[in-house]
Motif scaffolding. Sequence first.
Motif, short mmCIF file in Angstrom:
data_model
loop_
_atom_site.label_atom_id
_atom_site.label_comp_id
_atom_site.label_asym_id
_atom_site.label_seq_id
_atom_site.Cartn_x
_atom_site.Cartn_y
_atom_site.Cartn_z
N LYS A 178 0.96 -1.49 -0.09
CA LYS A 178 -0.35 0.17 -0.18
C LYS A 178 0.70 1.36 -0.31
O LYS A 178 0.43 2.40 -0.45
CB LYS A 178 -0.70 -0.44 1.57
CG LYS A 178 -1.59 -0.97 1.32
CD LYS A 178 -2.75 -1.47 2.08
CE LYS A 178 -3.47 -2.13 2.28
NZ LYS A 178 -4.22 -2.03 4.02
N PHE A 179 2.35 1.44 0.89
CA PHE A 179 2.55 2.68 0.43
C PHE A 179 4.33 1.43 0.51
O PHE A 179 4.69 0.37 1.60
CB PHE A 179 2.63 2.86 2.50
CG PHE A 179 2.88 4.41 2.22
CD1 PHE A 179 2.37 5.11 2.26
CD2 PHE A 179 5.03 4.39 2.64
CE1 PHE A 179 3.11 6.61 1.70
CE2 PHE A 179 5.11 6.01 2.72
CZ PHE A 179 4.22 6.85 2.57
N ALA A 180 5.03 2.67 0.02
CA ALA A 180 6.39 2.21 -0.03
C ALA A 180 7.65 3.57 0.09
O ALA A 180 7.41 4.48 0.12
CB ALA A 180 7.28 2.35 -1.83
N VAL A 181 8.38 3.26 1.28
CA VAL A 181 10.03 3.85 1.00
C VAL A 181 10.87 3.62 0.68
O VAL A 181 11.84 2.27 0.94
CB VAL A 181 9.87 3.91 3.01
CG1 VAL A 181 10.86 4.84 3.53
CG2 VAL A 181 8.40 4.22 3.13
N LEU A 182 10.99 4.64 -0.61
CA LEU A 182 11.98 4.04 -1.60
C LEU A 182 12.89 4.90 -1.51
O LEU A 182 13.19 6.15 -1.40
CB LEU A 182 12.31 4.10 -3.09
CG LEU A 182 9.95 3.59 -3.54
CD1 LEU A 182 10.12 3.58 -4.70
CD2 LEU A 182 10.79 2.06 -3.13
N ASP A 183 14.90 4.19 -0.38
CA ASP A 183 15.58 4.83 -0.25
C ASP A 183 16.35 5.68 -1.23
O ASP A 183 17.60 4.37 -0.95
CB ASP A 183 15.99 4.20 1.43
CG ASP A 183 17.31 4.68 1.74
OD1 ASP A 183 17.41 6.34 1.20
OD2 ASP A 183 18.41 4.22 2.53
N GLU A 184 17.06 6.19 -2.29
CA GLU A 184 17.85 6.73 -3.57
C GLU A 184 17.60 4.94 -3.97
O GLU A 184 18.69 4.70 -4.17
CB GLU A 184 19.28 7.07 -2.34
CG GLU A 184 19.37 7.85 -1.79
CD GLU A 184 20.87 8.41 -1.55
OE1 GLU A 184 21.39 7.77 -2.24
OE2 GLU A 184 21.06 8.78 -0.29
N THR A 185 16.84 4.60 -4.12
CA THR A 185 16.24 3.69 -5.03
C THR A 185 17.35 4.16 -7.06
O THR A 185 17.74 3.19 -7.82
CB THR A 185 14.91 3.73 -6.12
OG1 THR A 185 13.74 3.46 -4.52
CG2 THR A 185 14.88 2.66 -6.75
N ASP A 186 17.63 5.92 -6.81
CA ASP A 186 18.64 5.93 -7.77
C ASP A 186 19.95 5.04 -8.35
O ASP A 186 20.78 5.80 -9.35
CB ASP A 186 17.80 6.92 -8.74
CG ASP A 186 18.40 8.08 -7.62
OD1 ASP A 186 18.03 7.85 -6.20
OD2 ASP A 186 18.32 9.59 -7.41
N SER A 187 20.28 5.48 -6.73
CA SER A 187 21.76 5.29 -7.13
C SER A 187 22.40 3.99 -7.23
O SER A 187 21.62 3.10 -7.37
CB SER A 187 22.27 4.92 -5.42
OG SER A 187 21.45 4.00 -5.03
N GLY A 188 23.72 4.10 -8.63
CA GLY A 188 23.82 2.61 -9.21
C GLY A 188 23.29 2.46 -10.53
O GLY A 188 23.85 1.25 -10.95
N LEU A 189 22.31 3.69 -10.44
CA LEU A 189 21.82 3.13 -12.33
C LEU A 189 21.99 3.82 -13.49
O LEU A 189 22.39 4.77 -12.86
CB LEU A 189 20.27 3.00 -11.62
CG LEU A 189 19.32 2.85 -10.83
CD1 LEU A 189 17.72 2.97 -10.57
CD2 LEU A 189 19.61 1.46 -10.81
#
Length: 249
Positions: A165-176
């Motif tokens: 229902k709810f996502a906490v995404l911690d720097e998902t873009d790192s290393g991409l």
Amino acid sequence: MLEITDLHATVADKPILKGLSLTVAAGEVHAIMGPNGAGKSTLAYVLGGRPGYEVTGGSVRFNGEDLFAMDPHERAAAGLFLGFQYPVEIPGVSNLQFLREALNSQRKQRGEEPLSGGDFLRLAREKAALLKLDPEMLKRHVNVGFSGGEKKRAEMVQMGILDPKFAVLDETDSGLDIDALRIVGEGINAIMRSPEKGVLLITHYQRLLDVVKPDRVSILSAGRIVQTGGPDLALRLENEGYDAVMADA
């Protein structure tokens, strides 16, 4: 969906969060930006219930319930998902085994029937295709030998299967790289953009926000939210830097 009020937290007896207050409504993507050491990852870990992150004051309510009254696995079953900046490797456990156990344990916690092997495989292939992840990689051990981009895409496949229902995404873009960033960003949109869901997206860079367009943006500095605005706030940070924008605040 998420109401954080005057949150204080310490790590190894060092105060990190110092009166943080924030709300995220259903249907909202709320981006958190801030300089290194501001407390962004600490906020994510406190919400997820990671050991060693001690709450010393304040409250968090998730869908009207006291989040801190729940153990980490109960938070997950209630629909909270935590995406890590550096997903860990789990040697000896295949992605398929890990994901099926995770999904069915959450379903059991909610009083739902487990998915059969066939139904789970169909779901896993569908979500892998959404993230352009080779289904053969799901047979490999969790994150072992994966590139940074593959780890993040595998984690988004996990999010798609668990359907939180709810996502906490911690720097998902790192290393991409550029292509992986677009794929992961589009995956977040496909999985979490819904009037019944919410996202707290922690990032340093506008490049992810160009794909996952936030409804609101907050600046976290020295353990507190110092400014909140619309998507234009992130553009100002990109162009002017934290010091200039926070000086105005």
